[in-house]
Every structure is written in C-alpha cells, then in structure tokens.
Enzyme design. Sequence first.
Site, PDB file in Angstrom:
ATOM      1  N   GLU A 170     -15.419  23.093  25.199  1.00 54.83           N
ATOM      2  CA  GLU A 170     -14.211  21.656  24.551  1.00 54.83           C
ATOM      3  C   GLU A 170     -13.304  21.320  25.529  1.00 54.83           C
ATOM      4  OE1 GLU A 170     -12.371  19.519  20.336  1.00 54.83           O
ATOM      5  OE2 GLU A 170     -12.921  22.163  20.858  1.00 54.83           O
ATOM      6  N   ASP A 175      -6.357  -8.113  -0.180  1.00 55.13           N
ATOM      7  CA  ASP A 175      -7.397  -7.954   0.838  1.00 55.13           C
ATOM      8  C   ASP A 175      -8.766  -8.246   0.856  1.00 55.13           C
ATOM      9  OD1 ASP A 175      -4.722  -6.740   1.230  1.00 55.13           O
ATOM     10  OD2 ASP A 175      -5.571  -3.995   1.295  1.00 55.13           O
ATOM     11  N   GLU A 229      -8.059  26.187   2.707  1.00 60.33           N
ATOM     12  CA  GLU A 229      -7.281  24.762   2.156  1.00 60.33           C
ATOM     13  C   GLU A 229      -7.827  23.929   1.498  1.00 60.33           C
ATOM     14  OE1 GLU A 229      -8.237  23.063   5.897  1.00 60.33           O
ATOM     15  OE2 GLU A 229      -7.713  24.719   5.613  1.00 60.33           O
ATOM     16  N   HIS A 246     -12.932  25.937   7.016  1.00 61.88           N
ATOM     17  CA  HIS A 246     -11.280  26.026   6.764  1.00 61.88           C
ATOM     18  C   HIS A 246     -10.751  26.254   5.056  1.00 61.88           C
ATOM     19  CE1 HIS A 246     -10.164  22.002   9.448  1.00 61.88           C
ATOM     20  NE2 HIS A 246     -11.432  22.329   9.537  1.00 61.88           N
ATOM     21  N   THR A 256       6.108  -8.014  -9.164  1.00 57.76           N
ATOM     22  CA  THR A 256       4.733  -7.658  -9.964  1.00 57.76           C
ATOM     23  C   THR A 256       3.898  -8.580 -10.260  1.00 57.76           C
ATOM     24  OG1 THR A 256       5.842  -5.496 -10.363  1.00 57.76           O
ATOM     25  CG2 THR A 256       4.734  -5.891 -11.807  1.00 57.76           C
ATOM     26  N   GLN A 257       4.469 -10.081 -10.707  1.00 59.01           N
ATOM     27  CA  GLN A 257       4.363 -10.972 -12.013  1.00 59.01           C
ATOM     28  C   GLN A 257       3.285 -11.476 -10.814  1.00 59.01           C
ATOM     29  OE1 GLN A 257       7.487 -13.726 -13.097  1.00 59.01           O
ATOM     30  NE2 GLN A 257       8.788 -11.554 -13.286  1.00 59.01           N
ATOM     31  N   SER A 311       0.544  -1.420   0.281  1.00 57.62           N
ATOM     32  CA  SER A 311      -0.158  -0.314   0.042  1.00 57.62           C
ATOM     33  C   SER A 311       1.173   1.114  -0.321  1.00 57.62           C
ATOM     34  CB  SER A 311      -1.011   0.123   0.823  1.00 57.62           C
ATOM     35  OG  SER A 311      -0.007   0.464   2.328  1.00 57.62           O
ATOM     36  N   CYS A 354      -9.936  26.951  11.841  1.00 56.39           N
ATOM     37  CA  CYS A 354     -11.316  25.583  12.726  1.00 56.39           C
ATOM     38  C   CYS A 354     -10.403  25.647  14.407  1.00 56.39           C
ATOM     39  CB  CYS A 354     -11.302  24.812  11.851  1.00 56.39           C
ATOM     40  SG  CYS A 354     -12.669  23.932  12.797  1.00 56.39           S
ATOM     41  N   ASP A 358      -7.980  11.114  -0.252  1.00 56.56           N
ATOM     42  CA  ASP A 358      -7.667  11.348  -2.463  1.00 56.56           C
ATOM     43  C   ASP A 358      -8.874  12.070  -2.591  1.00 56.56           C
ATOM     44  OD1 ASP A 358      -5.603   9.670  -2.460  1.00 56.56           O
ATOM     45  OD2 ASP A 358      -6.193   7.374  -1.908  1.00 56.56           O
ATOM     46  N   GLU A 362     -10.703  -7.362   2.641  1.00 58.37           N
ATOM     47  CA  GLU A 362     -11.682  -6.175   2.314  1.00 58.37           C
ATOM     48  C   GLU A 362     -11.760  -5.870   0.768  1.00 58.37           C
ATOM     49  OE1 GLU A 362      -9.483  -5.914   6.179  1.00 58.37           O
ATOM     50  OE2 GLU A 362      -9.410  -6.339   3.852  1.00 58.37           O
TER      51      GLU A 362
END
Length: 533
Positions: A402, A146, A507, A505, A190-191, A13, A378, A71, A148
Amino acid sequence: MAKFIFVTGGVVSGLGKGITSASLGMLMKARGFKTTNIKIDPYLNYDAGTMNPYQHGEVFVLDDGGEVDLDLGNYERFLDTSLTFDHNITTGKIYSAVIEKERRGDYLGATVQVIPHITNEIKERIREIARDYDVVVVEIGGTVGDIESMPFLEAARQMQLEEGRDNVAFVHVTYVPKLRVVGEQKTKPTQHSVKELRSLGIQPDAIVARSEDPLEESARRKISLFTNVPPEAVISAYDVEDTYEVPLMLEKEGLARYITKRLGLPEREPELDAWREMVERYKSLTDTVEIAIVGKYVKLSDSYLSIKEALKHSGVANGVKVKIRWVEAEDVEKHGVKLLEGVDGIIVPGGFGARGTEGKMMAIRYARENDIPFLGICFGFQLTVVEFARNVLGLKGAHSTEIDPQTPYPVVDLMPEQRGLDKLGGTMRLGAYPVKIKPNTLARELYGRELIYERHRHRWEVNPEFIERFEKAGLVFSGVAGDDERRMEILELPEKRYFIATQFHPEFKSRPMNPAPVFRGLVKAAKEKKFGD
C-alpha cells in the site's frame, strides 16, 4: 404499531443531538419498550466510507459491513445493540433509490419530484425498520434551516399527519448561550430556531436546552412561553464530565417520562441501576494510567471516538481512569520517541496512506523494545508486521505494498479479491467475520473461546509467504480468519508483558458494561506496569 420520536437540532451544529438521541433511546429501552435508533445524514454521499475523518470523525463499521456516521456507534453503546446499514439513511441513498426506480419505470411516467417521491422513499425506509419495534428514535442530522435537511423534515411532518399525532413526537435540541457581559442565559436563539421549525409545519413537543450550566428557571419559563411547549417539557441539558451521565440527567429532568405520556405509552419505571452504578464507579476512580494513541488524525479526537470509549469502558472494568496522550505520528518522526516517555501503554490505530507511517513504526519498536503494553489495530497490526520484519528479521526495505508497491519484501500485500477493483466506496473487506483463536495464547486467554466475530475494514493483509519466517523468529499469529486460515487476524509476542495486534477493529464492539477484551487487557497490563501486579 410503532411510535416515532424525531430529534431535530437548532441554532448551531455539534450540540450533542446524537448523545441526546442515544440517551432517549436508552431510556425508552430501559422502560421495557423494544427500541431502536435511526440516523438521517443529509449529505449526498451514499455512506460515510470515503469521508475524511477530519470532517466527520471516525467511520463506524457495523456487523453487516455498513460504513456509517459515528452517531450509530453511540446508539450501539448506549442501547447495547447491533444496528444495520439500513439504520443510517443518507440523501445519497434516497436519491439513488428514487432514480433507480424512475429508470425501471416504477413511477409510470410521472414527473419525479421531491414531494412526493423523495419524501415517500424516506418514510418507507423509516417504516420498514419500525416494523420490528415499539419505539423508533429518528435523529435528523444538521440544523433546522439547512437546505439539505428540508426533504427529511418534510417527510417527518407528513409522518405525523399520516400516523396520527399520538404516534409521532418531536424533540428539538437547541442552544442557550450565556453572555459574559450580561451574565444571563439568552433564549432568543432558541425562539428563532423553533419559529423556523414551526414555519415548516412542525411544533416541537419537547425542547432540550443545551447550556454550560443548568437552565435558569426564568429561561425555562421564557422558552416555554415563546415556543408553545409546557415548562415541564423544556429540558435542561447542561455540560457534564462524561457523556454516560446524560441519560441520568435527562431522566431526572423527566424527558422520557413526558414523551412516554405524550405518545400514550404505559408509564413504567426505567431499569437504570446497572447504568447508574457504572457512572458512579467511573466518577469515583482516582488512580490513573496514561495510554498514548499514535495516529495521523489526532488533531480531531473524534476520529478515534470508539477507541476513546473502549479505553473508558476498560478503565471502569479495571478500576482506573485512562488518560489519553494524543501523539501525532509525524511528530514522532521529527522529534523521536521521547514523545512517548512515561506512558503506561501505546496504541497504534487504523488509518490509510503513507503520512506518519514511519512514526507509527518508531512507536511500535519503542513499545516492543521497552516492554510497554501495546495494542495495534488494523493498519497498526500491519505496521507491527513491517516493523518486526525490518528490525527482527533484518529484511531491509520491508513494507506494505500500500505504501511502497516496489518493496523488495512485501510482507503486507493487497488481498487477492481486492485486485482489479476500480471503486473505493464499499469495496473493502467490511463487517463481522469469524476469527479462529489458537489455544494457549494471550488472545485465547482474553476472549475465553475459540471462535469470535469481529468487525473489519481493510484491503491489505499479511503476506502468507512470510508467515513461517515470522513464526520462527518468535512472532505468534494467534488468530486466523475462520473462513481462510491463511489470513492472519491476531499477532502477539508471548515473552512481552502485553504485546498484541489485531487486523480487525475491536473498538467497534466495546460496550460500557462489556469492554472489548483486547482493550481490557491493555488497560490491565498498563495498570500492573504502573502500580505493580
């Protein structure tokens, strides 16, 4: 009819499937195809909202309030687009929907199984998004093998059968290590990875071989032979200085051209001039400014990925490279503000919980008292209010409820609509909300208009009962919520070189060609501080 490109990963990963998927989507869009990206996350969480940043990096927030995998931030930046919560498919979402349908009686007494019910739900969601697009790039998270990921890979296999081979392509991202002992690139991992994929009924059309150095021709031929993929479809994706170079590298290698041909799409030259110019400008920068990010998750920089990218965008716009000094907030508590000496700007980003709170406020005070360009985001916005209350207004013990529910001066308090909620997931003030900016302020100068829409993720706000006292002491609340003017959104100190904080936010909406205004302003002020006006 939409064309589908499934991106899978093998060997290990963290290879950069997300950047590969974003780059491929961007290259298809640059060819004039209406393109979007989908991310499949095989975890059982419904969304990314309650995940620890140390495990999965930042939680990216979309306009519609979706809390998603980072992502999707890369997709938005590379394709210059805005995605929806539906563009992030999780196992939690799929199973929740199927169980709800079963309880409703939609399956008419059938035995509910992974095949066909789970796989049908997956395909249905992908096709629903695809209705508005020419090309859909679907990244399947995790690594082939995996447990999952199995239902998603099976759904992808079925889609090629149902949509036709001309409408579905598979790109497999894999790793080609170079062993120092023998000094050659090894293709065996890879193979085996492709062998595993083929055992699931999927033959990759192209292989993106990740490696430290460009792929050797002998390795390319070997991968081609053993994976049944043409040599021109074995793509060398070696390490580069900056992720924004990846689309140009993949274009040079011919990935999008090959996939376009494979899917029977008309061949077109991509419009990449502006992107290429942006990359060249970044690589040619020589002057540097240093910005400190004082946070509680700095050991994993991906916890602040969008902030890193926004600084990069703003650096290019201002003609400087931005070097980040990562400062653990707790270290400031232990060792003092000497950890911030010499920086040209300071950012205190968002976060939750008490750990590092005092260190963040020490950094805010240091920026305020030494006139160092500052941006709070924030929780950083809220702590700026607390720091000002304590050290300018003299309200000893002032805090956010908080952190200290018994504070004598609750200058930051839980929003009324948040009281009484018994669930954490998906219940914050989330997504894009209107912000009204007051005239003759730094914020208005930066944004150039009165009404903006920015993305939020919070439960606490500045307590309206204290606003008048803050303003009398010189703190300017230059932005308020467009739907409730008692909710503060932006603060600034006009007498300072650059001192601004936002409840939202910024960004999350920064783009390579269009940096977020408050970041652009911060880098500009840092540059002027270091090199003169």
